[in-house]
Design an enzyme around this catalytic site. Structure first.
Site, PDB file in Angstrom:
ATOM      1  N   ASP A   9       0.836  -1.316  -0.061  1.00  0.00           N
ATOM      2  CA  ASP A   9      -0.092  -0.110   0.087  1.00  0.00           C
ATOM      3  C   ASP A   9       0.687   1.352   0.078  1.00  0.00           C
ATOM      4  O   ASP A   9       0.767   2.180   0.841  1.00  0.00           O
ATOM      5  CB  ASP A   9      -1.052  -0.218   1.164  1.00  0.00           C
ATOM      6  CG  ASP A   9      -0.274  -0.092   2.636  1.00  0.00           C
ATOM      7  OD1 ASP A   9      -0.856   0.500   3.601  1.00  0.00           O
ATOM      8  OD2 ASP A   9       0.919  -0.465   2.604  1.00  0.00           O
ATOM      9  N   ASP A  14       6.866   1.518   2.878  1.00  0.00           N
ATOM     10  CA  ASP A  14       6.916   0.568   1.975  1.00  0.00           C
ATOM     11  C   ASP A  14       7.815   0.793   0.899  1.00  0.00           C
ATOM     12  O   ASP A  14       8.487  -0.296   0.299  1.00  0.00           O
ATOM     13  CB  ASP A  14       5.264   0.467   1.111  1.00  0.00           C
ATOM     14  CG  ASP A  14       4.187   0.299   2.048  1.00  0.00           C
ATOM     15  OD1 ASP A  14       3.952   0.975   3.085  1.00  0.00           O
ATOM     16  OD2 ASP A  14       3.578  -0.593   2.009  1.00  0.00           O
ATOM     17  N   ASP A 240       7.723  -2.212   7.326  1.00  0.00           N
ATOM     18  CA  ASP A 240       7.717  -2.929   6.117  1.00  0.00           C
ATOM     19  C   ASP A 240       9.377  -3.175   5.758  1.00  0.00           C
ATOM     20  O   ASP A 240       9.342  -4.259   5.419  1.00  0.00           O
ATOM     21  CB  ASP A 240       7.192  -1.929   4.879  1.00  0.00           C
ATOM     22  CG  ASP A 240       5.634  -1.909   5.028  1.00  0.00           C
ATOM     23  OD1 ASP A 240       4.913  -0.832   4.539  1.00  0.00           O
ATOM     24  OD2 ASP A 240       5.056  -2.465   5.916  1.00  0.00           O
TER      25      ASP A 240
HETATM   26  O1  RIB Z   1       1.277  -0.927  10.908  1.00  0.00           O
HETATM   27  C1  RIB Z   1       2.421  -0.472   9.971  1.00  0.00           C
HETATM   28  C2  RIB Z   1       2.254  -0.840   8.630  1.00  0.00           C
HETATM   29  O2  RIB Z   1       1.000  -0.017   8.521  1.00  0.00           O
HETATM   30  C3  RIB Z   1       2.968  -0.651   7.729  1.00  0.00           C
HETATM   31  O3  RIB Z   1       2.844  -1.565   6.445  1.00  0.00           O
HETATM   32  C4  RIB Z   1       3.028   0.805   7.120  1.00  0.00           C
HETATM   33  O4  RIB Z   1       3.120   1.160   5.711  1.00  0.00           O
HETATM   34  C5  RIB Z   1       1.247   0.828   7.217  1.00  0.00           C
HETATM   35  O5  RIB Z   1       0.757   0.467   6.037  1.00  0.00           O
HETATM   36 CA    CA Z   2       2.573  -0.725   4.267  1.00  0.00          CA
END
Ligand code: RIB
Ligand code: CA
Length: 308
Positions: A9, A14, A240
């Site tokens: 996402d 990410d 991530d």
């Molecule tokens: O809780 C952390 C996650 O939520 C990670 O993947 C961050 O990118 C958000 O998507």
């Molecule tokens: Ca994420």
């Protein structure tokens, strides 16, 4: 050469995880499939396309689900910034994703190479759950499923006292994937806040690397960093990226294999991991939960990527 398929996402952390995979010499990224989460789907797709371009790769990016399986999307733009990438002025628009649907790409990539593809999940599990429902045979064909999600064995939540954002944003999808029988490895937010905090010393070391990728990683994290520092943390955390580190090198991780269910519905139970810590009340163990990942090793992998 390890073959990764990354579901994301795409917001700031990410993007850093994607850089780690794209720049690792022993990893081939088959594709990125994008899911709505931190930001809406279209923005997440643009962020992924920008990140791939910055790394000088041709990795295809496919749009997946724009909504959770049974709910309306609630983003994390209050944390990551409106564009998800720190609102630092990057040109995150105008790029064209590959033709095809992310859910179909997950199914086709895994079934096309049984036992060879590691699925790395960095966002809500809406695409992955839809793929499992469409083609349950992927549960036997996928080599590994590494998921940034949940709160580990004992960890705190980050979107509620007990729930982590990826599982909370689409709890029905998380429940489906957790019960799917796939070879699941969870790297929870507890690991991020214990082993992946960008302290001032590490922040300065990142800047000292001086490469475009290191600068990118620092710039896009500025919204999350501001939020973290304002809330008493020593710096922004990188959930991530440390999940990607485990996908790249699981040899240094400590694991507990336990029975895990994910609760859905609304209120305080939404997205909460129900972990059978005693090993005799919840049924067969179904998840390898990472309980420790060495911080120094994680930052070595991250800095190696930034130096490319
Ligand atoms: O809780 C952390 C996650 O939520 C990670 O993947 C961050 O990118 C958000 O998507
Ligand atoms: Ca994420």
């Amino acid at each position: 050469m390890r073959r990764f398929l990354i579901d994301t996402d795409t917001a700031s952390d990410d993007a850093v995880a994607i850089v780690m995979a794209l720049q690792h010499p022993d990893v081939h990224v088959e594709a990125l499939t994008v899911v709505a989460g931190n930001v809406g789907l279209d923005q997440a797709v643009q962020n992924a396309l920008y990140t791939v371009e910055l790394c000088g790769k041709e990795t295809p990016v496919y749009a997946g689900r724009a909504q959770p399986i049974m709910r309306t999307l609630e983003t994390a733009q209050s944390i990551h910034g409106h564009d998800g990438m720190g609102d630092c002025g990057l040109p995150l628009h105008g790029r064209t994703p590959a033709t095809g649907r992310g859910v179909d790409v997950i199914v086709d990539t895994i079934l096309g190479s049984p036992g060879e593809v590691t699925l790395v999940c960095l966002g809500p599990l809406s695409n992955v759950a839809a793929a499992v429902l469409r083609a349950p045979e992927i549960t036997e064909a996928v080599e590994r499923v590494v998921i940034m999600g949940g709160t580990g064995v004992h960890g705190p939540g980050n979107v509620s006292a007990m729930a982590e954002f990826n599982f909370w944003a689409d709890p029905e999808a998380a429940a489906i994937v957790t019960a799917s029988g796939m070879p699941l490895e969870f790297v929870g937010w507890d690991i991020s806040i214990t082993s992946a905090i960008v302290t001032q010393e590490r922040h300065d070391a990142m800047l000292a690397i001086g490469t475009p990728l290191a600068r990118f990683g620092v710039d896009i994290a500025q919204a999350v960093r501001r939020f973290a520092l304002e809330h008493g943390m020593e710096g922004d955390d990188l959930p991530d990226p440390i999940a990607m580190a485990h996908a790249i090198d699981p040899s240094v991780a400590e694991i507990s294999r336990l029975n895990v269910k994910v609760m859905f519905g609304d209120g305080g139970q939404r997205g909460v991991m129900e972990v059978d810590r005693m090993g005799f009340v919840g049924g067969e163990p179904n998840v390898d939960i990472v309980t420790h990942y060495p911080s120094d090793h994680f930052f070595e992998l991250l800095f190696d990527a930034y130096r490319t």
